[in-house]
Scaffold this motif. Structure first.
Motif, PDB file in Angstrom:
ATOM      1  N   ASN A  72       0.825  -1.207   0.000  1.00  0.00           N
ATOM      2  CA  ASN A  72       0.000   0.000   0.000  1.00  0.00           C
ATOM      3  C   ASN A  72       0.863   1.263   0.000  1.00  0.00           C
ATOM      4  O   ASN A  72       0.546   2.246  -0.679  1.00  0.00           O
ATOM      5  CB  ASN A  72      -0.945   0.010   1.208  1.00  0.00           C
ATOM      6  N   GLN A  73       1.955   1.224   0.760  1.00  0.00           N
ATOM      7  CA  GLN A  73       2.828   2.388   0.852  1.00  0.00           C
ATOM      8  C   GLN A  73       3.919   2.403  -0.223  1.00  0.00           C
ATOM      9  O   GLN A  73       4.657   3.379  -0.351  1.00  0.00           O
ATOM     10  CB  GLN A  73       3.490   2.434   2.236  1.00  0.00           C
ATOM     11  N   LYS A  74       4.039   1.291  -0.970  1.00  0.00           N
ATOM     12  CA  LYS A  74       5.075   1.146  -2.003  1.00  0.00           C
ATOM     13  C   LYS A  74       6.478   1.330  -1.416  1.00  0.00           C
ATOM     14  O   LYS A  74       7.310   2.077  -1.925  1.00  0.00           O
ATOM     15  CB  LYS A  74       4.848   2.133  -3.151  1.00  0.00           C
ATOM     16  N   VAL A  75       6.706   0.631  -0.299  1.00  0.00           N
ATOM     17  CA  VAL A  75       7.980   0.698   0.406  1.00  0.00           C
ATOM     18  C   VAL A  75       8.438  -0.721   0.729  1.00  0.00           C
ATOM     19  O   VAL A  75       7.622  -1.590   1.045  1.00  0.00           O
ATOM     20  CB  VAL A  75       7.843   1.507   1.719  1.00  0.00           C
ATOM     21  N   ILE A  76       9.734  -0.948   0.645  1.00  0.00           N
ATOM     22  CA  ILE A  76      10.328  -2.213   1.095  1.00  0.00           C
ATOM     23  C   ILE A  76      11.171  -1.898   2.318  1.00  0.00           C
ATOM     24  O   ILE A  76      12.144  -1.144   2.240  1.00  0.00           O
ATOM     25  CB  ILE A  76      11.209  -2.860   0.018  1.00  0.00           C
ATOM     26  N   GLN A  77      10.776  -2.440   3.460  1.00  0.00           N
ATOM     27  CA  GLN A  77      11.522  -2.210   4.696  1.00  0.00           C
ATOM     28  C   GLN A  77      12.499  -3.352   4.945  1.00  0.00           C
ATOM     29  O   GLN A  77      12.149  -4.522   4.760  1.00  0.00           O
ATOM     30  CB  GLN A  77      10.569  -2.108   5.884  1.00  0.00           C
ATOM     31  N   ILE A  78      13.695  -3.005   5.361  1.00  0.00           N
ATOM     32  CA  ILE A  78      14.691  -4.000   5.752  1.00  0.00           C
ATOM     33  C   ILE A  78      14.821  -3.950   7.272  1.00  0.00           C
ATOM     34  O   ILE A  78      15.171  -2.905   7.836  1.00  0.00           O
ATOM     35  CB  ILE A  78      16.049  -3.723   5.093  1.00  0.00           C
ATOM     36  N   CYS A  79      14.501  -5.051   7.920  1.00  0.00           N
ATOM     37  CA  CYS A  79      14.588  -5.152   9.383  1.00  0.00           C
ATOM     38  C   CYS A  79      15.735  -6.094   9.731  1.00  0.00           C
ATOM     39  O   CYS A  79      15.678  -7.282   9.403  1.00  0.00           O
ATOM     40  CB  CYS A  79      13.274  -5.679   9.966  1.00  0.00           C
ATOM     41  N   ASP A  80      16.737  -5.571  10.382  1.00  0.00           N
ATOM     42  CA  ASP A  80      17.934  -6.354  10.693  1.00  0.00           C
ATOM     43  C   ASP A  80      18.224  -6.249  12.185  1.00  0.00           C
ATOM     44  O   ASP A  80      18.411  -5.152  12.717  1.00  0.00           O
ATOM     45  CB  ASP A  80      19.115  -5.834   9.880  1.00  0.00           C
ATOM     46  N   SER A  81      18.263  -7.390  12.854  1.00  0.00           N
ATOM     47  CA  SER A  81      18.491  -7.409  14.303  1.00  0.00           C
ATOM     48  C   SER A  81      19.973  -7.338  14.666  1.00  0.00           C
ATOM     49  O   SER A  81      20.323  -7.280  15.836  1.00  0.00           O
ATOM     50  CB  SER A  81      17.879  -8.677  14.919  1.00  0.00           C
ATOM     51  N   LEU A  82      20.844  -7.365  13.649  1.00  0.00           N
ATOM     52  CA  LEU A  82      22.288  -7.261  13.885  1.00  0.00           C
ATOM     53  C   LEU A  82      22.854  -6.186  12.956  1.00  0.00           C
ATOM     54  O   LEU A  82      23.494  -6.485  11.948  1.00  0.00           O
ATOM     55  CB  LEU A  82      22.974  -8.607  13.630  1.00  0.00           C
ATOM     56  N   PRO A  83      22.585  -4.911  13.271  1.00  0.00           N
ATOM     57  CA  PRO A  83      22.998  -3.825  12.387  1.00  0.00           C
ATOM     58  C   PRO A  83      24.510  -3.767  12.202  1.00  0.00           C
ATOM     59  O   PRO A  83      25.270  -4.150  13.095  1.00  0.00           O
ATOM     60  CB  PRO A  83      22.476  -2.571  13.091  1.00  0.00           C
ATOM     61  N   ASN A  84      24.900  -3.321  11.025  1.00  0.00           N
ATOM     62  CA  ASN A  84      26.312  -3.142  10.656  1.00  0.00           C
ATOM     63  C   ASN A  84      27.035  -4.462  10.400  1.00  0.00           C
ATOM     64  O   ASN A  84      28.242  -4.449  10.134  1.00  0.00           O
ATOM     65  CB  ASN A  84      27.077  -2.335  11.725  1.00  0.00           C
ATOM     66  N   TYR A  85      26.331  -5.594  10.486  1.00  0.00           N
ATOM     67  CA  TYR A  85      26.971  -6.868  10.170  1.00  0.00           C
ATOM     68  C   TYR A  85      27.092  -7.037   8.661  1.00  0.00           C
ATOM     69  O   TYR A  85      28.098  -7.519   8.153  1.00  0.00           O
ATOM     70  CB  TYR A  85      26.164  -8.022  10.777  1.00  0.00           C
ATOM     71  N   LEU A  86      26.037  -6.622   7.929  1.00  0.00           N
ATOM     72  CA  LEU A  86      26.027  -6.719   6.478  1.00  0.00           C
ATOM     73  C   LEU A  86      26.082  -5.325   5.856  1.00  0.00           C
ATOM     74  O   LEU A  86      25.626  -4.354   6.457  1.00  0.00           O
ATOM     75  CB  LEU A  86      24.762  -7.441   5.994  1.00  0.00           C
ATOM     76  N   ASP A  87      26.631  -5.258   4.660  1.00  0.00           N
ATOM     77  CA  ASP A  87      26.709  -4.002   3.935  1.00  0.00           C
ATOM     78  C   ASP A  87      25.307  -3.579   3.478  1.00  0.00           C
ATOM     79  O   ASP A  87      24.616  -4.357   2.802  1.00  0.00           O
ATOM     80  CB  ASP A  87      27.621  -4.179   2.715  1.00  0.00           C
ATOM     81  N   PRO A  88      24.851  -2.375   3.831  1.00  0.00           N
ATOM     82  CA  PRO A  88      23.502  -1.930   3.464  1.00  0.00           C
ATOM     83  C   PRO A  88      23.245  -1.946   1.960  1.00  0.00           C
ATOM     84  O   PRO A  88      22.130  -2.259   1.519  1.00  0.00           O
ATOM     85  CB  PRO A  88      23.435  -0.499   4.020  1.00  0.00           C
ATOM     86  N   ILE A  89      24.253  -1.613   1.167  1.00  0.00           N
ATOM     87  CA  ILE A  89      24.077  -1.619  -0.295  1.00  0.00           C
ATOM     88  C   ILE A  89      23.828  -3.037  -0.788  1.00  0.00           C
ATOM     89  O   ILE A  89      22.965  -3.279  -1.638  1.00  0.00           O
ATOM     90  CB  ILE A  89      25.319  -1.008  -0.986  1.00  0.00           C
ATOM     91  N   MET A  90      24.583  -3.992  -0.247  1.00  0.00           N
ATOM     92  CA  MET A  90      24.387  -5.391  -0.625  1.00  0.00           C
ATOM     93  C   MET A  90      23.011  -5.882  -0.193  1.00  0.00           C
ATOM     94  O   MET A  90      22.342  -6.620  -0.923  1.00  0.00           O
ATOM     95  CB  MET A  90      25.493  -6.250  -0.001  1.00  0.00           C
ATOM     96  N   MET A  91      22.547  -5.477   1.004  1.00  0.00           N
ATOM     97  CA  MET A  91      21.220  -5.871   1.479  1.00  0.00           C
ATOM     98  C   MET A  91      20.140  -5.345   0.536  1.00  0.00           C
ATOM     99  O   MET A  91      19.196  -6.065   0.191  1.00  0.00           O
ATOM    100  CB  MET A  91      20.991  -5.355   2.899  1.00  0.00           C
ATOM    101  N   GLU A  92      20.295  -4.103   0.108  1.00  0.00           N
ATOM    102  CA  GLU A  92      19.320  -3.529  -0.818  1.00  0.00           C
ATOM    103  C   GLU A  92      19.328  -4.278  -2.148  1.00  0.00           C
ATOM    104  O   GLU A  92      18.277  -4.529  -2.745  1.00  0.00           O
ATOM    105  CB  GLU A  92      19.620  -2.048  -1.048  1.00  0.00           C
TER     106      GLU A  92
END
Length: 200
Positions: A72-92
């Motif tokens: 409905n909002q046309k958004v993809i949320q990334i929820c990560d319980s271990l921030p900074n473990y993975l590269d945000p660009i790679m996650m996207e």
């Protein structure tokens, strides 16, 4: 699978819960865990217009995070319980690969719903207030907790006290699966557990 079954039995179909292996065929050169026909049957093409959120767990380098497609909002949320473990660009990039797979699989239904927009064009946001794990191995529990809470981070954060109790969460998850009415072996497992408790 259990969450999908519950949603299907309640005839809501507003939430879809994708298997973790979804989208790996193009992303990693491996084979789909489910065929396209099976996926279309599981997630009901005819109900795509009613779907509000699609939950897609992602596994990278032995770490799970959750992507939530808010249709409905046309958004993809990334929820990560271990921030900074993975590269945000790679996650996207991984999330966009899943969006591409969904666009390909449900092309007609997406065009019918959005006219010209495809899921891959949705804005990607990394959620900054996602609950945090306290060790290096609870990521899967966090993903399941968020999925069971319908992606509501506030409810999930309240449900997870200030310090996350791994054992309590595992027990709660086990009981959730054991006591589910669709668990065909639940009674048998329960009898064995009672028997072990009485003999031990």
């Amino acid at each position: 699978d259990l969450l999908t079954l519950e949603d299907f039995c309640e005839k809501r179909r507003v939430h879809w819960f994708l298997p973790p292996a979804f989208g790996v065929s193009k992303a990693g050169g491996r084979v789909f865990a489910y065929s396209e026909d099976t996926l279309k049957t599981m997630y009901g093409v005819e109900e795509f217009s009613d779907c509000e959120k699609i939950f897609a767990p992602v596994l990278v380098d032995k770490h799970f995070f959750l992507s939530v497609f808010d249709l409905n909002q046309k958004v993809i949320q990334i929820c990560d319980s271990l921030p900074n473990y993975l590269d945000p660009i790679m996650m996207e990039e991984k999330v966009k690969q899943i969006a591409n797979e969904l666009d390909s699989l449900f092309y007609v239904e997406i065009i019918r719903r959005y006219a010209c927009d495809m899921l891959v064009s949705f804005t990607v946001e990394i959620v900054v207030n996602a609950p945090r794990q306290q060790n290096g191995f609870d990521c899967g529990l966090f993903v399941l907790k968020l999925m069971r809470n319908g992606g509501c981070l506030d409810d999930c954060s309240r449900g997870m006290r200030k310090r996350f109790d791994s054992e309590e969460e595992r027990i709660e998850l086990a009981l959730f699966m054991l006591n589910n009415k669709d668990n065909e072996v639940g009674d048998e497992i329960y009898r064995k557990l009672v028997g072990q408790s009485q003999s031990g």
